[in-house]
Write an enzyme that holds these catalytic residues in place. Structure first.
Site: not given
Length: 253
Positions: A32, A148, A152
């Site tokens: 991360d 977004y 995706k």
């Protein structure tokens, strides 16, 4: 027990997945921006290269599974969101594929989304699938609010084609995805806290069950695909959405 790498592991679904794998006795390498074994920025090419290099070192060159869970939903920084959600995810999966192949039973899981059912900017998707990050970002400038669902959608399309290729399935590495519906994470908290936005979310994500998912519920499905012994589950996108996919596409099989 195996060795797994999870990106986006500092919070949300990624953290829940890392915790679930650890609870089963697996060694988990977390990645991360911070608070992880590998602190790196997947929005940059340097960060992606760093991930692969450090993962190779920490794993000894062998991974049994990879979960590409890192993601953003920030139209205000649309280029960064696209870079992480699509190009970062693909770079993670492709870059670590040799380590998965070395395992002899490698499993990879990407985090897609039911938002892809709403469509997206096809011009951006086309550039993504062509591997042209610069062009994709340029085209995204016309509709940054779609970033977004567009990112995706592109990831889902890439996965379906890549999973059945000689490099993936042909090498014994199974690539699949989970497509969550609305999950109660830090990413969705601002939307669900706003009465107007919450109504929009409910309208665009019809459900057959009551209540949105907890991260741990999605992690359960991810762990299943990441540890599955069968060699027959390939290129699948499992919708964990409370029935959204079935409600929106009842005739889709």
């Amino acid at each position: 027990m195996g060795t797994y790498l999870v990106t986006g592991a500092a919070s949300g679904i990624g953290r829940a997945t890392a915790e679930a794998l650890t609870a089963l006795g697996h060694k988990v390498i977390t990645a991360d921006l911070a608070n992880a074994d590998i602190g790196t920025d997947l929005s940059t090419s340097e960060g992606r290269e760093e991930l692969v290099a450090k993962a190779t070192s920490l794993s000894g060159g062998v991974l049994d599974g990879v979960v590409a869970a890192a993601g953003l939903s920030r139209p205000d920084i649309a280029e960064t969101t696209l870079a992480v959600n699509y190009f970062g995810a693909v770079a993670t999966l492709e870059g670590l594929r040799p380590l998965l192949a070395s395992s002899g039973r490698g499993r990879a899981v990407a985090l897609c989304s039911t938002s892809a059912l709403l469509g997206g900017d096809e011009a951006v998707v086309e550039a993504c699938l062509a591997g042209d990050e610069t062009l994709a970002k340029q085209r995204l400038a016309d509709n940054p609010w779609t970033v977004y669902l567009t990112s995706k959608l592109a990831l889902a399309k890439w996965l379906r084609k890549a999973a059945v290729s000689a490099e993936w399935a042909g090498s014994g590495v199974l690539l699949n995805a989970i497509a969550p519906g609305v999950v109660k994470t830090a990413m969705t908290a601002p939307l669900l806290a706003d009465e107007n936005m919450s109504a929009v979310v409910a309208q665009s994500n019809p459900m057959a069950v009551e209540g949105y998912a907890e991260p741990e519920e999605i992690a359960e499905a991810i762990v299943h695909l990441a540890t599955i012994k069968s060699h027959y589950v390939v290129g699948q996108i499992l919708y964990c959405d409370g029935g959204t996919d079935a409600l929106m596409r009842p005739d889709h099989i």
